[in-house]
Design an enzyme around this catalytic site. Structure first.
Site, PDB file in Angstrom:
ATOM      1  N   THR A 323      70.503  51.341  51.808  1.00 17.75           N
ATOM      2  CA  THR A 323      69.298  51.171  51.003  1.00 17.75           C
ATOM      3  C   THR A 323      69.593  51.373  49.517  1.00 17.75           C
ATOM      4  O   THR A 323      70.671  51.835  49.140  1.00 17.75           O
ATOM      5  CB  THR A 323      68.200  52.183  51.410  1.00 17.75           C
ATOM      6  OG1 THR A 323      68.621  53.489  51.016  1.00 17.75           O
ATOM      7  CG2 THR A 323      67.955  52.162  52.908  1.00 17.75           C
ATOM      8  N   CYS A 324      68.594  51.070  48.701  1.00 19.03           N
ATOM      9  CA  CYS A 324      68.749  51.210  47.250  1.00 19.03           C
ATOM     10  C   CYS A 324      68.298  52.576  46.759  1.00 19.03           C
ATOM     11  O   CYS A 324      67.919  52.728  45.601  1.00 19.03           O
ATOM     12  CB  CYS A 324      67.940  50.134  46.535  1.00 19.03           C
ATOM     13  SG  CYS A 324      68.575  48.506  46.882  1.00 19.03           S
ATOM     14  N   ASP A 325      68.309  53.570  47.651  1.00 18.75           N
ATOM     15  CA  ASP A 325      67.883  54.918  47.266  1.00 18.75           C
ATOM     16  C   ASP A 325      69.111  55.787  47.025  1.00 18.75           C
ATOM     17  O   ASP A 325      70.019  55.827  47.868  1.00 18.75           O
ATOM     18  CB  ASP A 325      67.022  55.508  48.383  1.00 18.75           C
ATOM     19  CG  ASP A 325      66.299  56.762  47.937  1.00 18.75           C
ATOM     20  OD1 ASP A 325      66.989  57.695  47.467  1.00 18.75           O
ATOM     21  OD2 ASP A 325      65.070  56.815  48.046  1.00 18.75           O
ATOM     22  N   GLY A 326      69.137  56.484  45.898  1.00 17.33           N
ATOM     23  CA  GLY A 326      70.272  57.336  45.559  1.00 17.33           C
ATOM     24  C   GLY A 326      70.485  58.484  46.528  1.00 17.33           C
ATOM     25  O   GLY A 326      71.584  59.045  46.613  1.00 17.33           O
ATOM     26  N   ASN A 366      62.989  49.370  52.435  1.00 18.66           N
ATOM     27  CA  ASN A 366      63.878  48.293  51.943  1.00 18.66           C
ATOM     28  C   ASN A 366      63.968  47.129  52.936  1.00 18.66           C
ATOM     29  O   ASN A 366      64.915  46.357  52.922  1.00 18.66           O
ATOM     30  CB  ASN A 366      65.308  48.812  51.702  1.00 18.66           C
ATOM     31  CG  ASN A 366      65.578  49.161  50.240  1.00 18.66           C
ATOM     32  OD1 ASN A 366      66.690  49.562  49.912  1.00 18.66           O
ATOM     33  ND2 ASN A 366      64.615  49.017  49.362  1.00 18.66           N
TER      34      ASN A 366
END
Ligand SMILES: *Cc1c(COP(=O)(O)O)cnc(C)c1O
Length: 376
Positions: A323-326, A366
């Site tokens: 996903t695009c989550d840090g 996402n």
């Protein structure tokens, strides 16, 4: 990996990511636990994995169930569990759920506060209740206890009041924390709860049960003591405390029943280096923190990962989800090493993911679908 899972993966080649769980292996675990503690009744902690095939098999094996919500109670009933075999073990329950459970015939409830006890007296009159005591969680990779439990002093008072309120002051419970690797933590907890139990009995309260909770560990990256070691330590402490007058004993294993019966089959999406000559490769899988691997929070649970290149030269890696989550990083500090030959498109197995994975998966964050599940 069990032969049945290996065969399933070879023949079916299921889309990734997915959990594949061998229900027979789960049965073997259940039997090993009952052999290690033959005097304890097993209440499977449903939250570890509430899948229908697991509950169905456990009902067949004669297991009882520890449920945390009315939805989990309903799942147990649908699998054929008797209401008398279900404990409503959450100390935080909605009034509507207490009423629904009571109406369904569930008669055993946990509490750890005066406020919850009052809710039980009003909405589940006559029920058997047990008070959860706060105990040390040292040695647990996934501790729970600060959120739950009360002191010995307040438990003493609450258990006396339970009887006055028309409830049955049935017993005491504790939980030493999940993935608890120290047998001494059970011994210490039994000592603490045992003393209170004796005091209550001496005060004329009809307390009869000690619920030892769950917490029994499974092997991830590191070796842990076996269930027989925990069984022996527990029985030793129980006998030291109660002699021949043993109370009813309950255990609530979750992880140790289902954890090593399943694995996640996942695909490598990308292997890259932050800088050209960085020794650490970043390996992105098609499952991460939000796909169900929530227990990698704080790098607490360290899963073993098998690749098609095992046995060849290895190098250091950081592992992350897609996903695009840090926050979607699995391991950065735990010294993971994977084969240098690992590449995008490879299929890997994340071992011992049968517990606390499927239900932690998010809803289409996402756009990623919740984890697919295969019970074989
Ligand atoms: C989560 C939980 C369990 C199961 O713990 P495991 O570590 O999976 O064995 C048992 N009892 C209670 C009350 C729980 O909350």
């Amino acid at each position: 990996m069990t032969p049945k899972i290996a065969e399933f993966l070879r023949v079916q080649q299921p889309a990734t990511p997915c959990l594949v769980l061998d229900v027979d292996r789960m049965e073997d675990n259940y039997r090993a636990i009952t052999r290690a503690l033959p005097l304890a009744r097993v209440y499977y902690a449903v939250k570890a994995n509430p899948a229908r095939p697991i509950l169905d098999r456990l009902v067949k094996l004669g297991s009882s169930f520890d449920a945390a919500s009315f939805e989990e109670i309903r799942a147990c009933l649908e699998s054929g569990a008797a209401p008398s075999a279900i404990s409503y073990g959450n100390t935080v329950k909605k009034v509507s759920a207490i009423r629904a459970a009571h109406a369904a015939g569930v008669s055993m409830f946990a509490f750890d506060s005066a406020e919850e006890l009052e809710k039980l007296a009003e909405n589940a009159p006559g029920a058997r209740v047990y008070c959860r005591i706060m105990v040390a969680n040292e040695g647990a990779d996934w501790p729970l206890s600060r959120k739950f439990g009360t002191s010995v002093e307040s438990a003493r008072e609450l258990m006396s009041r339970a009887a006055d309120m028309g409830l049955d002051p049935y017993g005491l419970s504790f939980h030493v924390g999940s993935q608890q690797t120290s047998t001494a933590s059970y011994e210490a907890a039994i000592g603490k709860v045992g003393m209170l139990f004796t005091d209550l009995k001496d005060a004329g309260i009809n307390v009869r049960m000690v619920n030892l909770g769950g917490g029994f560990p499974i092997r991830y990256r590191d070796e842990v003591p076996g269930i027989d070691d925990f069984g022996a330590a527990i029985m030793h402490a129980m006998i030291a405390c109660f002699g021949n007058a043993l109370p009813e004993m309950l255990i609530e294993p979750g992880r140790s029943v289902v954890g090593n019966a399943g694995l996640v089959n996942a695909e490598v999406v990308l292997v890259s280096r932050r800088e050209k000559d960085d020794p650490v490769r970043w390996v992105y899988l098609d499952i991460g923190r939000f796909g169900g691997l929530a227990e990698t929070e704080g790098e607490s649970i360290k899963y073993e990962i098998a690749t098609p290149h095992d046995g060849t030269a290895m190098g250091p890696v950081a592992l992350a989800g897609p996903t695009c989550d840090g926050a979607d990083i699995l391991y950065e500090k735990s010294n993971y090493r994977l084969p240098l030959a690992l590449k995008s498109g490879d299929v890997v197995q994340i071992r011992s993911t049968g517990a606390y994975v499927t239900t932690y998966a998010s809803q289409a964050f996402n756009g990623f679908a919740p984890l697919a599940e295969h019970y074989i």
